[in-house]
Design a protein around this motif. Sequence first.
Motif, PDB file in Angstrom:
ATOM      1  N   LEU A 260      18.962  36.696 -12.674  1.00  0.00           N
ATOM      2  CA  LEU A 260      18.638  35.268 -12.746  1.00  0.00           C
ATOM      3  C   LEU A 260      19.441  34.351 -11.825  1.00  0.00           C
ATOM      4  O   LEU A 260      19.143  33.172 -11.717  1.00  0.00           O
ATOM      5  N   VAL A 261      20.486  34.878 -11.199  1.00  0.00           N
ATOM      6  CA  VAL A 261      21.231  34.024 -10.253  1.00  0.00           C
ATOM      7  C   VAL A 261      20.843  34.463  -8.835  1.00  0.00           C
ATOM      8  O   VAL A 261      21.044  35.622  -8.479  1.00  0.00           O
ATOM      9  N   PRO A 262      20.282  33.557  -8.041  1.00  0.00           N
ATOM     10  CA  PRO A 262      19.863  33.943  -6.691  1.00  0.00           C
ATOM     11  C   PRO A 262      21.049  34.355  -5.828  1.00  0.00           C
ATOM     12  O   PRO A 262      22.162  33.862  -6.005  1.00  0.00           O
ATOM     13  N   SER A 263      20.799  35.268  -4.899  1.00  0.00           N
ATOM     14  CA  SER A 263      21.846  35.581  -3.922  1.00  0.00           C
ATOM     15  C   SER A 263      21.336  35.162  -2.541  1.00  0.00           C
ATOM     16  O   SER A 263      20.126  35.115  -2.302  1.00  0.00           O
ATOM     17  N   PHE A 264      22.286  34.870  -1.659  1.00  0.00           N
ATOM     18  CA  PHE A 264      21.924  34.331  -0.339  1.00  0.00           C
ATOM     19  C   PHE A 264      22.626  35.096   0.771  1.00  0.00           C
ATOM     20  O   PHE A 264      23.767  35.525   0.617  1.00  0.00           O
ATOM     21  N   ARG A 265      21.902  35.233   1.878  1.00  0.00           N
ATOM     22  CA  ARG A 265      22.534  35.744   3.094  1.00  0.00           C
ATOM     23  C   ARG A 265      22.173  34.777   4.205  1.00  0.00           C
ATOM     24  O   ARG A 265      21.070  34.240   4.222  1.00  0.00           O
ATOM     25  N   MET A 266      23.104  34.561   5.092  1.00  0.00           N
ATOM     26  CA  MET A 266      22.846  33.602   6.169  1.00  0.00           C
ATOM     27  C   MET A 266      22.903  34.318   7.524  1.00  0.00           C
ATOM     28  O   MET A 266      23.708  35.222   7.711  1.00  0.00           O
ATOM     29  N   LYS A 267      22.030  33.872   8.416  1.00  0.00           N
ATOM     30  CA  LYS A 267      22.091  34.379   9.790  1.00  0.00           C
ATOM     31  C   LYS A 267      22.185  33.165  10.710  1.00  0.00           C
ATOM     32  O   LYS A 267      21.372  32.238  10.586  1.00  0.00           O
ATOM     33  N   TYR A 268      23.177  33.167  11.577  1.00  0.00           N
ATOM     34  CA  TYR A 268      23.383  32.034  12.483  1.00  0.00           C
ATOM     35  C   TYR A 268      23.185  32.494  13.920  1.00  0.00           C
ATOM     36  O   TYR A 268      23.596  33.606  14.263  1.00  0.00           O
ATOM     37  N   PHE A 269      22.636  31.652  14.754  1.00  0.00           N
ATOM     38  CA  PHE A 269      22.460  32.090  16.144  1.00  0.00           C
ATOM     39  C   PHE A 269      22.305  30.895  17.090  1.00  0.00           C
ATOM     40  O   PHE A 269      21.921  29.799  16.665  1.00  0.00           O
ATOM     41  N   VAL A 270      22.613  31.174  18.366  1.00  0.00           N
ATOM     42  CA  VAL A 270      22.337  30.193  19.419  1.00  0.00           C
ATOM     43  C   VAL A 270      20.872  30.376  19.801  1.00  0.00           C
ATOM     44  O   VAL A 270      20.384  31.505  19.901  1.00  0.00           O
TER      45      VAL A 270
END
Length: 313
Positions: A260-270
Amino acid sequence: MFFFDRLDLDRRFRLLRKELEIRNISNELRGWCFDSPPIEPPSRAILFGVSELAMRYCEKMRDIYLKRVLNIKPPPTIKMARGIVLHTINRETLSIIKKSLFSGNVKSGSELIENLLPLTNEIVDRAILEIEKLFSSKINEENKLRIEASAFYRFLIVQAAAKVDQTISKYPHSDIDSIISIAIPPIVERKVDGSLIGLSRELSVDIYTPFNAIADLKTGDIREFHPYAATGYALAIEAEENIPIDFGFIIYVQIEPTRLVPSFRMKYFVISDELRREFLEIRDEAYEIVSIGRDPGKPIKCPDYCPYYSVCE
Ligand code: SF4
């Protein structure tokens, strides 16, 4: 979007700025050069949606042929429904939080929670109804999707409430405008006319304003082609507003119904020269397929997660 740490994000962008100093972006690949190749589209008579071009499940671009030439839409799937429902929840939640704070009836995070958590079913019902209308059918696995949508909504409200309390506690004399601008990350949804570069006239783009970066929320698996969407939007904004958009970030959200608790992943880029060139090549090839009605054929192996899999196989 309350699910990222502002400080962490700022640190990431500091690193990206360093990368940008080394890699630089060529002027000829900025959207504002829309009157000369390679930014200038082969024609402005056919306009494409950014995701239509960017979601490159099919390396041969047969999806473009099926959709634009044969007029076949991909059959609705639970993955599509999930993406649309969670985006709707995200948008609605942001709007309802702002409304509550501006109304003056909510003066703390706990009041925000007390007022808005009881609306969970109403907000989720609306999002589900919207998707059923769009698909003209009931959704498979509706219950599972409901659980995910409720979990996402409740998570966003609790995160927003905590940020509101932190802000009020740190700045006890601030007015509601300042509280909102500090507590709610400055991501704004902006309409952009992409027609100067061969894209749709009414694109909807999320911009993280402090760094003029494109933000993109994704609900499925991580795919290599995901940065193309931010690239298309960046080119469109550069063309219309004449401001540089150098960075993109993708927020992948995953909700396990058991946790029930969402998990997040982030991707950053130029949003680099390479990404820009690749996106423009896709746009030009799509134009060629549609303008002459050419079937580009199938790749050696179709990925089974392609939205057209049941149509082509
Ligand atoms: S199923 Fe295969 S040929 Fe059809 S659009 Fe998808 S990847 Fe392309």
